[in-house]
Motif scaffolding. Structure first.
Motif, PDB file in Angstrom:
ATOM      1  N   THR A 103      47.523  -1.181  21.522  1.00  0.00           N
ATOM      2  CA  THR A 103      47.369   0.277  21.563  1.00  0.00           C
ATOM      3  C   THR A 103      47.838   0.873  20.247  1.00  0.00           C
ATOM      4  OG1 THR A 103      49.579   0.609  22.524  1.00  0.00           O
ATOM      5  CG2 THR A 103      47.723   0.357  24.055  1.00  0.00           C
ATOM      6  N   LEU A 162      37.651   4.150  24.525  1.00  0.00           N
ATOM      7  CA  LEU A 162      38.818   3.351  24.157  1.00  0.00           C
ATOM      8  C   LEU A 162      39.027   3.232  22.649  1.00  0.00           C
ATOM      9  CD1 LEU A 162      38.569   0.402  26.706  1.00  0.00           C
ATOM     10  CD2 LEU A 162      40.244   2.254  26.694  1.00  0.00           C
ATOM     11  N   LEU A 220      42.760   2.062  20.785  1.00  0.00           N
ATOM     12  CA  LEU A 220      43.072   0.649  20.587  1.00  0.00           C
ATOM     13  C   LEU A 220      43.143   0.275  19.107  1.00  0.00           C
ATOM     14  CD1 LEU A 220      40.830  -1.024  23.330  1.00  0.00           C
ATOM     15  CD2 LEU A 220      43.119  -0.035  23.539  1.00  0.00           C
ATOM     16  N   ILE A 260      46.544   4.110  30.538  1.00  0.00           N
ATOM     17  CA  ILE A 260      46.874   3.051  29.583  1.00  0.00           C
ATOM     18  C   ILE A 260      48.228   3.394  28.979  1.00  0.00           C
ATOM     19  CG2 ILE A 260      46.209   1.880  27.453  1.00  0.00           C
ATOM     20  CD1 ILE A 260      43.321   2.523  28.102  1.00  0.00           C
ATOM     21  N   ASN A 282      45.516  -6.415  25.979  1.00  0.00           N
ATOM     22  CA  ASN A 282      44.161  -6.321  26.534  1.00  0.00           C
ATOM     23  C   ASN A 282      44.100  -6.746  27.994  1.00  0.00           C
ATOM     24  OD1 ASN A 282      42.903  -5.334  24.210  1.00  0.00           O
ATOM     25  ND2 ASN A 282      42.684  -7.392  23.342  1.00  0.00           N
ATOM     26  N   ILE A 297      45.389  -3.847  29.988  1.00  0.00           N
ATOM     27  CA  ILE A 297      44.440  -2.731  29.932  1.00  0.00           C
ATOM     28  C   ILE A 297      43.274  -2.983  30.870  1.00  0.00           C
ATOM     29  CG2 ILE A 297      42.805  -1.499  28.461  1.00  0.00           C
ATOM     30  CD1 ILE A 297      44.757  -2.060  26.115  1.00  0.00           C
ATOM     31  N   SER A 325      44.257  -2.639  34.449  1.00  0.00           N
ATOM     32  CA  SER A 325      44.387  -1.223  34.802  1.00  0.00           C
ATOM     33  C   SER A 325      43.020  -0.598  35.039  1.00  0.00           C
ATOM     34  CB  SER A 325      45.124  -0.471  33.691  1.00  0.00           C
ATOM     35  OG  SER A 325      45.258   0.894  34.013  1.00  0.00           O
TER      36      SER A 325
END
Length: 347
Positions: A34, A58, A62, A88, A94, A97, A100
């Motif tokens: 992130t 995203l 990221l 997030i 990853n 993420i 989630s």
């Protein structure tokens, strides 16, 4: 000896390649990925979203979109997108993420109150869940649904009890409506139905009267007294003579619910509309707005008294002066007329 060296080199090379591959896989899955500074960020995935759509959302969040895509392919997420609101957290890798996004759909709070029309309600809800205002309004106005549940165009607003509710963001218009009908039936429990019955009313009539009470007084502590006045008039067969119903009728005729009317004129009282309670005895066909729960309960728990009239109290703004006789009311009304004329409020 030479062959052994070749085999050893092959083995070592394979181990190195395997190690590099394992490292790449590990990095793709387990390295923090992130780049935002807040503790968390939220992603809203629409019900018909593709993996490309998800990546667009995203990308600003990221460090490395390529490793995310690789991990998503390996975990099968890229071919199995689910709509919803997802959290997030800062420092997630990853793998976290993707987990989630796969199973962490977060409920959202949906709140509404005091909407005057179904159009207003649709607009209010559309900014809180995925369903757009057009699909919501079409669903709210569906004649088949309304008729099968004992409602019509005039009473459709009754279904929606103003409050704060928990929904998934990707809730459809139909699912929202179904939940609201369920909440309506839950709200009208046996106790409230019994109170309505003792007044000689059904829930739709109670909400209709409550909408007038709500518009007449913003003071929650005064609403039971206002409700008592209207119930006294209904019992005696008198006209309700509620200014908010005339204002609603004027807006309805003009098809402009944003119209601001600060003063009802005598000529307005002649408007031929079933919502004009200066012309037609009894309740209007449906609510003139969405009343608060406090206004509904004010009707169900009205104050018992002998008042039949009330007018705004110019010495205690927001409240009203109540009267038992027309003579007393006219004296109170004269005071209000002098005040409103002094403010030059003509409309």
């Amino acid at each position: 000896m030479y062959i052994k060296r070749i085999l050893l080199a092959i083995v070592i090379g394979g181990l190195l390649i395997g190690g590099v591959f394992a490292y790449m896989v590990y990095s793709a899955f387990f390295t923090p990925n992130t780049k935002f500074n807040n503790e968390e960020a939220f992603v809203y995935v629409t019900s018909n979203a593709s993996f490309a759509d998800v990546k667009v959302q995203l990308e600003p969040l990221l460090e490395n979109l390529d490793t995310f895509e690789s991990a998503a392919d390996r975990k099968g997420y890229s071919a199995n997108i689910k709509g919803g609101k997802y959290r997030i957290k800062k420092g997630m890798n990853n793998n976290e993420i993707i987990n989630s996004l796969r199973s962490g759909n977060i409920p959202v709070k949906v709140a509404f109150n005091n909407q005057e029309t179904l159009q207003d309600l649709a607009g209010r809800i559309s900014v809180q869940i995925e369903a757009d205002s057009i699909s919501l309004l079409k669903t709210f106005q569906d004649d088949t649904f309304l008729a099968s549940n004992g409602f019509n165009d005039e009473t459709a607003l009754v279904i929606y009890i103003p409050n704060s509710y928990e929904f998934f963001w990707n809730t459809t218009a139909e699912a929202f409506r179904a939940r609201m009908l369920k909440e309506y039936n839950r709200f009208w429990n046996d106790e409230r139905k019994e109170k309505a019955s003792r007044l000689g009313m059904n829930p739709k009539e109670v909400v209709t009267l409550a909408s007038i009470v709500h518009k007449e007084s913003a003071k929650v502590d005064e609403r039971p007294r206002v409700a008592g006045v209207y119930l006294n008039r209904l019992k005696k067969g008198m006209l309700l003579q509620a200014d908010p119903t005339v204002i609603y009728a004027l807006k309805r005729k003009a098809n402009d619910f944003d119209m601001v009317i600060k003063r009802v004129l005598y000529e307005d009282l002649e408007l031929d509309s079933p919502y004009n309670t200066y012309k037609y005895v009894g309740l209007p066909p449906g609510p003139i707005a969405m009343p608060d729960i406090s206004a509904i309960d004010a009707v169900l728990n009205r104050e018992k008294h002998d008042y039949y009239y009330f007018v705004a109290n110019v010495e205690k703004f927001g409240y009203h002066m109540f009267a038992k006789s027309l003579a007393q009311h006219n004296r109170n009304k004269a005071q209000y007329i002098r005040w409103i004329n002094s403010k030059k409020i003509n409309r």
